[in-house]
Design an enzyme around this catalytic site. Structure first.
Site, PDB file in Angstrom:
ATOM      1  N   ASN A  13      36.972  70.661  52.323  1.00 21.63           N
ATOM      2  CA  ASN A  13      35.874  69.989  53.024  1.00 21.63           C
ATOM      3  C   ASN A  13      35.167  69.116  51.989  1.00 21.63           C
ATOM      4  O   ASN A  13      34.422  69.620  51.153  1.00 21.63           O
ATOM      5  CB  ASN A  13      34.908  71.035  53.600  1.00 21.63           C
ATOM      6  CG  ASN A  13      33.660  70.385  54.186  1.00 21.63           C
ATOM      7  OD1 ASN A  13      33.627  69.180  54.436  1.00 21.63           O
ATOM      8  ND2 ASN A  13      32.625  71.200  54.413  1.00 21.63           N
ATOM      9  N   LYS A  15      32.888  67.006  52.430  1.00 19.59           N
ATOM     10  CA  LYS A  15      31.470  66.762  52.778  1.00 19.59           C
ATOM     11  C   LYS A  15      31.152  65.266  52.620  1.00 19.59           C
ATOM     12  O   LYS A  15      32.005  64.442  52.898  1.00 19.59           O
ATOM     13  CB  LYS A  15      30.543  67.638  51.940  1.00 19.59           C
ATOM     14  CG  LYS A  15      30.984  69.105  51.924  1.00 19.59           C
ATOM     15  CD  LYS A  15      29.919  70.013  51.409  1.00 19.59           C
ATOM     16  CE  LYS A  15      30.479  71.421  51.209  1.00 19.59           C
ATOM     17  NZ  LYS A  15      29.469  72.436  51.144  1.00 19.59           N
ATOM     18  N   GLU A 100      26.144  73.493  57.482  1.00 21.74           N
ATOM     19  CA  GLU A 100      25.277  72.340  57.158  1.00 21.74           C
ATOM     20  C   GLU A 100      24.955  71.544  58.422  1.00 21.74           C
ATOM     21  O   GLU A 100      23.858  70.989  58.548  1.00 21.74           O
ATOM     22  CB  GLU A 100      25.953  71.463  56.085  1.00 21.74           C
ATOM     23  CG  GLU A 100      25.912  72.149  54.719  1.00 21.74           C
ATOM     24  CD  GLU A 100      27.056  71.790  53.784  1.00 21.74           C
ATOM     25  OE1 GLU A 100      27.758  70.795  54.029  1.00 21.74           O
ATOM     26  OE2 GLU A 100      27.257  72.525  52.795  1.00 21.74           O
ATOM     27  N   GLU A 170      32.315  81.809  57.005  1.00 20.92           N
ATOM     28  CA  GLU A 170      31.580  81.234  55.880  1.00 20.92           C
ATOM     29  C   GLU A 170      30.163  81.808  55.844  1.00 20.92           C
ATOM     30  O   GLU A 170      29.268  81.300  56.530  1.00 20.92           O
ATOM     31  CB  GLU A 170      31.492  79.716  56.047  1.00 20.92           C
ATOM     32  CG  GLU A 170      32.832  79.034  56.043  1.00 20.92           C
ATOM     33  CD  GLU A 170      32.751  77.644  55.410  1.00 20.92           C
ATOM     34  OE1 GLU A 170      33.490  77.395  54.461  1.00 20.92           O
ATOM     35  OE2 GLU A 170      31.920  76.833  55.850  1.00 20.92           O
ATOM     36  N   GLY A 176      28.248  76.603  48.653  1.00 25.69           N
ATOM     37  CA  GLY A 176      27.696  75.679  47.659  1.00 25.69           C
ATOM     38  C   GLY A 176      26.694  76.319  46.719  1.00 25.69           C
ATOM     39  O   GLY A 176      25.973  75.625  46.005  1.00 25.69           O
ATOM     40  N   SER A 216      32.062  79.103  48.134  1.00 29.53           N
ATOM     41  CA  SER A 216      32.199  79.134  46.670  1.00 29.53           C
ATOM     42  C   SER A 216      33.527  79.720  46.207  1.00 29.53           C
ATOM     43  O   SER A 216      33.584  80.387  45.175  1.00 29.53           O
ATOM     44  CB  SER A 216      31.011  79.873  46.039  1.00 29.53           C
ATOM     45  OG  SER A 216      29.800  79.209  46.344  1.00 29.53           O
TER      46      SER A 216
HETATM   47  C1  PEP Z   1      32.156  74.563  52.621  1.00 23.85           C
HETATM   48  O1  PEP Z   1      31.555  73.499  52.539  1.00 23.85           O
HETATM   49  O2  PEP Z   1      32.691  74.906  53.685  1.00 23.85           O
HETATM   50  C2  PEP Z   1      32.225  75.414  51.433  1.00 23.85           C
HETATM   51  C3  PEP Z   1      32.797  76.585  51.520  1.00 23.85           C
HETATM   52  O3  PEP Z   1      31.662  74.907  50.302  1.00 23.85           O
HETATM   53  P1  PEP Z   1      31.769  75.539  48.814  1.00 23.85           P
HETATM   54  O4  PEP Z   1      33.218  75.902  48.605  1.00 23.85           O
HETATM   55  O5  PEP Z   1      31.321  74.457  47.911  1.00 23.85           O
HETATM   56  O6  PEP Z   1      30.891  76.730  48.808  1.00 23.85           O
END
Ligand code: PEP
Length: 256
Positions: A13, A15, A100, A170, A176, A216
């Site tokens: 992703n 973003k 988000e 998630e 993040g 993460s």
């Molecule tokens: C995400 O944006 O779905 C995500 C898991 O971000 P990160 O890996 O940076 O935590």
């Protein structure tokens, strides 16, 4: 253990990152890195990079996804993109209900459900995100929250369609932040999601659905997370922006 009944998918992703030249450079770096992966490989990129990504990944094992989709077919929805617009340019996946979007853009379980159904009707594979807030985990209501999201987000979605969907667990507190769920926490909730699906669709269908962990995930923690029996790959933010890191995750999913 029924891991062989479903495909592990590592989905990046991006973003709101990468201009078009930057996207081109990253995709060129990713191609050789992804080549040997036996898991599914998806990059979900900003709308402005979708056509570029589709063109550059033709003939490779990398599939392209969008980061959102509107639920109406067309009309007065300034700034929105429809499912048909995505499929017409060759996009195959779409992230729906990312935390988000829920946190900053007023996404609700009702709109997640509408977007999921619109995506499926157009032939897109939705990657539907669910997950609890830190406060909800502290209050020990993680499973209630997840059960509610699964019920609402997949309301009126058929067994045939759920098989085409990916669910990304998630935990919002892990996205993040650098703070990852432990492998046990990830497995507990992914298994719980599968049990919820089994109640609604039966065990055979539930066993065939790809359930990812996201939050993460990085080269250091991925092996343990991806080896869990009910974790079928990951949705990856930060680590999807570095080809080498993404490659380590692909290897871990391939081997796990
Ligand atoms: C995400 O944006 O779905 C995500 C898991 O971000 P990160 O890996 O940076 O935590």
């Amino acid at each position: 253990m029924n891991k062989e009944l479903r495909q592990a998918v590592i989905a990046g992703n991006w973003k709101m990152n990468k201009t078009r030249p930057e996207a081109k450079a990253l995709i060129e770096e990713l191609k050789p890195v992804a080549e040997k992966a036996t898991c599914g490989v998806v990059i979900c990129v900003p709308f402005t990079n979708l056509e570029t990504a589709v063109e550059l990944t033709k003939g490779t094992n990398i599939k392209v996804g969008a980061e959102n989709v509107h639920f109406e077919k067309s009309g007065a929805f300034t700034g929105e993109i429809s499912a048909d617009m995505l499929t017409e340019i060759g996009v195959e996946y779409v992230i729906i209900g990312h935390s988000e979007r829920r946190q900053y853009f007023g996404e609700t379980d009702e709109t997640v459900n509408k977007r999921t159904k619109a995506a499926l009707a157009a032939g897109l594979k939705p990657i539907v995100c669910v997950g609890e807030l830190l406060w909800e985990r502290k209050c020990d209501i993680t499973k209630e929250v997840i059960a509610r999201q699964i019920k609402l987000d997949f309301f009126d979605v058929s067994a045939e369609d759920i098989k085409k969907s990916i669910i990304a667990y998630e935990p919002v507190w892990a996205i993040g932040t650098g703070e990852t769920a432990t492998a046990e926490q990830a497995e507990e909730v992914c298994l719980f999601i599968r049990e919820q699906l089994a109640e609604k669709y039966g065990k055979e269908v539930a066993d065939s659905v790809t359930i990812q962990y996201g939050g993460s995930m990085n080269p250091k923690n991925c092996a343990e997370l991806l080896a869990q029996p009910d974790v079928d790959g990951g949705l990856i933010g930060g680590a999807s922006l570095k080809a080498q890191d993404f490659g380590v995750l692909l290897d871990a999913a391939t081997n796990g």
